[in-house]
Design a protein around this motif. Sequence first.
Motif, mmCIF file in Angstrom:
data_model
loop_
_atom_site.group_PDB
_atom_site.id
_atom_site.type_symbol
_atom_site.label_atom_id
_atom_site.label_comp_id
_atom_site.label_asym_id
_atom_site.label_seq_id
_atom_site.Cartn_x
_atom_site.Cartn_y
_atom_site.Cartn_z
ATOM 1 N N GLY A 9 1.081 -1.653 -0.184
ATOM 2 C CA GLY A 9 0.358 -0.236 -0.088
ATOM 3 C C GLY A 9 0.943 1.786 -0.058
ATOM 4 N N TYR A 10 1.975 0.885 0.327
ATOM 5 C CA TYR A 10 3.145 2.724 0.471
ATOM 6 C C TYR A 10 4.375 2.620 -0.230
ATOM 7 C CZ TYR A 10 -0.440 4.035 4.812
ATOM 8 O OH TYR A 10 -0.720 3.685 5.312
ATOM 9 N N ILE A 11 5.373 1.448 -0.771
ATOM 10 C CA ILE A 11 6.202 1.376 -1.063
ATOM 11 C C ILE A 11 5.700 -0.220 -2.515
ATOM 12 C CG2 ILE A 11 8.262 1.278 -1.736
ATOM 13 C CD1 ILE A 11 8.735 2.813 0.944
ATOM 14 N N PRO A 12 5.785 -0.176 -3.478
ATOM 15 C CA PRO A 12 4.878 -1.918 -3.502
ATOM 16 C C PRO A 12 6.069 -2.444 -5.063
ATOM 17 C CG PRO A 12 4.642 0.511 -5.390
ATOM 18 C CD PRO A 12 4.849 0.923 -4.040
ATOM 19 N N GLU A 13 7.587 -1.314 -5.357
ATOM 20 C CA GLU A 13 8.292 -1.864 -5.649
ATOM 21 C C GLU A 13 9.042 -1.288 -5.944
ATOM 22 O OE1 GLU A 13 7.158 -2.723 -9.774
ATOM 23 O OE2 GLU A 13 7.166 -0.166 -10.089
ATOM 24 N N GLU A 14 10.650 -1.063 -5.656
ATOM 25 C CA GLU A 14 11.687 -0.745 -5.788
ATOM 26 C C GLU A 14 11.851 0.498 -7.204
ATOM 27 O OE1 GLU A 14 15.475 -3.085 -6.991
ATOM 28 O OE2 GLU A 14 15.391 -3.757 -4.671
ATOM 29 N N ASN A 15 11.992 1.407 -6.809
ATOM 30 C CA ASN A 15 12.196 2.575 -8.152
ATOM 31 C C ASN A 15 13.163 3.874 -7.691
ATOM 32 O OD1 ASN A 15 10.856 4.464 -9.870
ATOM 33 N ND2 ASN A 15 8.678 4.923 -8.405
ATOM 34 N N GLN A 16 12.816 4.375 -8.940
ATOM 35 C CA GLN A 16 13.868 5.656 -8.739
ATOM 36 C C GLN A 16 13.529 6.497 -9.628
ATOM 37 O OE1 GLN A 16 18.612 5.100 -9.025
ATOM 38 N NE2 GLN A 16 18.883 7.328 -9.908
ATOM 39 N N ARG A 17 13.207 7.991 -9.490
ATOM 40 C CA ARG A 17 12.047 8.583 -10.232
ATOM 41 C C ARG A 17 12.507 10.300 -9.460
ATOM 42 N NH1 ARG A 17 5.684 8.450 -10.849
ATOM 43 N NH2 ARG A 17 6.103 9.722 -12.912
ATOM 44 N N ILE A 53 -0.365 0.373 -11.474
ATOM 45 C CA ILE A 53 1.124 -0.045 -11.960
ATOM 46 C C ILE A 53 1.232 -1.848 -13.260
ATOM 47 C CG2 ILE A 53 3.225 -0.514 -11.101
ATOM 48 C CD1 ILE A 53 2.425 0.475 -8.718
ATOM 49 N N ALA A 54 0.825 -1.332 -14.027
ATOM 50 C CA ALA A 54 1.631 -2.359 -14.738
ATOM 51 C C ALA A 54 2.179 -4.057 -14.956
ATOM 52 C CB ALA A 54 1.408 -1.997 -16.223
ATOM 53 N N SER A 55 3.033 -3.490 -13.945
ATOM 54 C CA SER A 55 4.053 -4.719 -13.531
ATOM 55 C C SER A 55 3.928 -4.837 -12.443
ATOM 56 C CB SER A 55 5.622 -3.909 -14.390
ATOM 57 O OG SER A 55 5.460 -2.973 -13.289
ATOM 58 N N LEU A 56 3.119 -4.318 -11.393
ATOM 59 C CA LEU A 56 3.131 -4.621 -10.060
ATOM 60 C C LEU A 56 3.179 -6.234 -10.020
ATOM 61 C CD1 LEU A 56 3.125 -3.858 -7.515
ATOM 62 C CD2 LEU A 56 0.459 -3.327 -7.865
ATOM 63 N N THR A 81 1.687 -10.407 -5.918
ATOM 64 C CA THR A 81 1.051 -10.331 -4.521
ATOM 65 C C THR A 81 1.154 -9.118 -3.158
ATOM 66 O OG1 THR A 81 3.734 -10.985 -4.533
ATOM 67 C CG2 THR A 81 2.213 -12.293 -4.871
ATOM 68 N N VAL A 82 1.264 -7.961 -4.458
ATOM 69 C CA VAL A 82 1.887 -7.078 -3.454
ATOM 70 C C VAL A 82 0.330 -5.943 -3.654
ATOM 71 C CG1 VAL A 82 2.935 -4.737 -3.895
ATOM 72 C CG2 VAL A 82 4.110 -6.834 -3.567
ATOM 73 N N GLU A 83 0.450 -5.446 -2.383
ATOM 74 C CA GLU A 83 -0.788 -4.447 -2.158
ATOM 75 C C GLU A 83 -1.037 -3.217 -2.899
ATOM 76 O OE1 GLU A 83 -4.402 -2.914 0.472
ATOM 77 O OE2 GLU A 83 -2.243 -4.835 1.760
ATOM 78 N N TRP A 84 -1.367 -2.518 -3.996
ATOM 79 C CA TRP A 84 -1.679 -1.119 -4.155
ATOM 80 C C TRP A 84 -2.911 -0.620 -4.480
ATOM 81 C CZ3 TRP A 84 1.280 2.486 -3.359
ATOM 82 C CH2 TRP A 84 1.426 3.490 -4.604
ATOM 83 N N PRO A 85 -3.832 -0.522 -3.333
ATOM 84 C CA PRO A 85 -5.449 -0.210 -3.818
ATOM 85 C C PRO A 85 -5.403 1.428 -4.448
ATOM 86 C CG PRO A 85 -4.411 0.348 -1.328
ATOM 87 C CD PRO A 85 -3.321 -0.669 -2.247
#
Length: 303
Positions: free
Chosen positions: A103-111, A192-195, A198-202
């Motif tokens: 719900g908060y940090i669904p994947e590794e990211n750099q932006r 997020i298309a590539s999520l 198993t990770v929650e991202w409402p």
Amino acid sequence: MLNHNYLPRKITCTSLTLALLMGLSPLANAGESLLGVTKGAEPLPKGAKELYQKFNCRADKGSGDYHALDFATEFEYGISHRFAASIALLGHHVKTSGLIIDGYIPEENQRTALSGIELGVQYAFLTPALDDIGLATSFNLEYDTVDKHSGQNKDTLSATLGLQLQKYFLDGQLVWLANAGLETTHATRQPIASLDPTVEWPTFAEMEIGLALASGLSYRYTTNWSVGFEGLYEEEYETEVGQERWSLFAGPSIHYGGKTFWSTLSYLTQVNGGGERYDGQPSNKHLIEKTHSELRLMLGYNF
């Protein structure tokens, strides 16, 4: 710039004259931020203009590698001696790895993105230079398209109503500031298309209400230079979970105030916190939306 119509009654002519002869400014310029978080109660005077550049570096969630930088470029204009308006462009840099939070940090990211805009007004009922104490209110409306916690796409509309107090002591050498703020937020995460499934991202719309209290002291120890210390308490409520988080930050600051340029550097560390925790969180603090520390730098130029 120093507006002599706003000199405090309690500053004697003798002390004021001595201060001016010594090259000391007895008061901070209106609009000048003496502390990192706690805001003053003096809007810019009529016709004054000021340009700000603000940075807030947030680091360390207790696990993985997390670094984020919020930046804002702001222009403020004094409409009257008691009323000022501002507009700011907002941006974020987020780099996170080794930490996934549902719900908060669904994947590794750099932006890095320029992502939002903020409109603000401040009105002073009492000014600390003319009255015993300064009392002002502010209203800010912010729209952002990037989630500052994860760097993912998220549409956020926030409205914040604030109250500011400011009082001078020791002929303006010591300044006490206090703030209260109530923020309401409507936010919708984008898919997020590539999520990982198993990770929650409402992605449904959410409503949040946040309360913030801050207070601190700033002491001018030599010409143009001040040191300060402040504390910031924040809590947030959400429809489904009730109190989602609370945190208490505290730390020192140093301020330089020149004739046309000023800067403030502050460091805040999370003293305590609670609310939602992620699995395996190593400490009793709130580290989902907050971090262990924040390093803030503000630069101001009036013209």
